[in-house]
Design a protein around this motif. Structure first.
Motif, PDB file in Angstrom:
ATOM      1  N   ASN A 168       0.844  -1.196  -0.011  1.00 50.07           N
ATOM      2  CA  ASN A 168       0.134  -0.086   0.020  1.00 50.07           C
ATOM      3  C   ASN A 168       0.836   1.167  -0.032  1.00 50.07           C
ATOM      4  O   ASN A 168       2.175   1.216   0.398  1.00 50.07           O
ATOM      5  CB  ASN A 168      -1.041  -0.049   1.306  1.00 50.07           C
ATOM      6  N   VAL A 199       1.290  -5.466   2.903  1.00 50.83           N
ATOM      7  CA  VAL A 199       0.108  -6.254   3.661  1.00 50.83           C
ATOM      8  C   VAL A 199       0.622  -7.580   4.472  1.00 50.83           C
ATOM      9  O   VAL A 199       0.889  -8.311   3.610  1.00 50.83           O
ATOM     10  CB  VAL A 199      -1.150  -6.279   2.666  1.00 50.83           C
ATOM     11  N   ALA A 204      -3.427 -12.309   6.576  1.00 46.43           N
ATOM     12  CA  ALA A 204      -4.478 -12.074   7.482  1.00 46.43           C
ATOM     13  C   ALA A 204      -4.700 -10.607   8.006  1.00 46.43           C
ATOM     14  O   ALA A 204      -5.654 -10.378   8.566  1.00 46.43           O
ATOM     15  CB  ALA A 204      -4.532 -13.152   8.752  1.00 46.43           C
ATOM     16  N   GLU A 205      -4.181  -9.707   7.354  1.00 47.52           N
ATOM     17  CA  GLU A 205      -4.473  -8.165   7.603  1.00 47.52           C
ATOM     18  C   GLU A 205      -5.346  -7.737   6.450  1.00 47.52           C
ATOM     19  O   GLU A 205      -4.897  -7.817   5.386  1.00 47.52           O
ATOM     20  CB  GLU A 205      -3.095  -7.779   7.620  1.00 47.52           C
ATOM     21  N   SER A 206      -6.109  -6.796   6.832  1.00 43.09           N
ATOM     22  CA  SER A 206      -7.055  -6.136   5.922  1.00 43.09           C
ATOM     23  C   SER A 206      -6.216  -5.068   5.252  1.00 43.09           C
ATOM     24  O   SER A 206      -5.044  -4.555   5.699  1.00 43.09           O
ATOM     25  CB  SER A 206      -8.122  -5.467   6.709  1.00 43.09           C
ATOM     26  N   PHE A 207      -6.600  -4.771   4.074  1.00 45.10           N
ATOM     27  CA  PHE A 207      -6.032  -3.704   3.334  1.00 45.10           C
ATOM     28  C   PHE A 207      -5.851  -2.400   4.122  1.00 45.10           C
ATOM     29  O   PHE A 207      -5.048  -1.767   4.282  1.00 45.10           O
ATOM     30  CB  PHE A 207      -6.558  -3.562   1.965  1.00 45.10           C
ATOM     31  N   CYS A 208      -7.116  -1.949   4.545  1.00 52.08           N
ATOM     32  CA  CYS A 208      -6.949  -0.864   5.367  1.00 52.08           C
ATOM     33  C   CYS A 208      -6.324  -0.862   6.667  1.00 52.08           C
ATOM     34  O   CYS A 208      -5.587   0.025   7.005  1.00 52.08           O
ATOM     35  CB  CYS A 208      -8.715  -0.439   5.667  1.00 52.08           C
ATOM     36  N   GLU A 209      -6.321  -1.848   7.232  1.00 46.01           N
ATOM     37  CA  GLU A 209      -5.722  -2.186   8.490  1.00 46.01           C
ATOM     38  C   GLU A 209      -4.273  -1.836   8.248  1.00 46.01           C
ATOM     39  O   GLU A 209      -3.166  -1.298   9.007  1.00 46.01           O
ATOM     40  CB  GLU A 209      -5.951  -3.210   9.307  1.00 46.01           C
ATOM     41  N   SER A 210      -3.608  -2.503   6.943  1.00 48.13           N
ATOM     42  CA  SER A 210      -2.229  -2.573   6.774  1.00 48.13           C
ATOM     43  C   SER A 210      -1.870  -0.961   6.505  1.00 48.13           C
ATOM     44  O   SER A 210      -0.682  -0.555   6.759  1.00 48.13           O
ATOM     45  CB  SER A 210      -1.926  -3.504   5.618  1.00 48.13           C
TER      46      SER A 210
END
Length: 147
Positions: free
Chosen positions: A11, A42, A45-51
């Motif tokens: 990202n 990323v 198991a991490e969401s794109f937004c969380e990353s």
């Protein structure tokens, strides 16, 4: 025949402050040096937004909420993996601090070309600022396409 392929997800985030300035990072990596936006990989198991929230905090000390997905960059690696960079825009709070990735600082958008930019950064920047564009990719002949 399987349609599955190996992929790497990363990202990048353009952060704008209340003055309309953008945050840039002067990267110190020898394989992709120059000014760019903060971001990174990323995790599994991490969401794109969380990353992107995590990466921005790690690299800048800032906290972003509600990052807005505004585009994507993709290309094939030499190992035939699809490398995907998710582009986000956001506002941030907190105190700015540099990291091992490089110095971070606010600039006027018009001053961006006064810096040594990371390779293909200007093409990526167009995706961040032009709402009529959403994708940057390299074709098999390494030609750039903006769609």
């Amino acid at each position: 025949m399987s349609r599955a392929e190996q992929a790497i997800f990363t990202n990048m985030c353009m952060i704008e402050n209340e003055k309309g300035q953008i945050l840039i990072q002067d990267r110190q990596k020898p394989d992709w040096p120059g000014v760019t936006f903060p971001g990174g990989h990323v995790e599994k198991a991490e969401s794109f937004c969380e990353s992107v929230i995590r990466e921005v905090h790690e690299e800048t000390g800032l906290v972003i909420t509600q990052p807005l997905l505004c585009g994507v960059k993709q290309f094939q690696t030499k190992q035939q993996e699809r490398y995907v960079v998710l582009f986000y825009r956001a506002k941030a709070t907190g105190e700015l601090q540099a990291s091992r990735e490089g110095a971070v600082f606010w600039i006027e958008k018009a001053d961006l070309t006064n810096y040594v930019l990371a390779e293909d950064f200007l093409e990526m920047y167009q995706i961040f600022v032009d709402d009529s564009l959403s994708e940057f990719y390299y074709d098999e002949q390494d030609q750039v396409h903006l769609l």
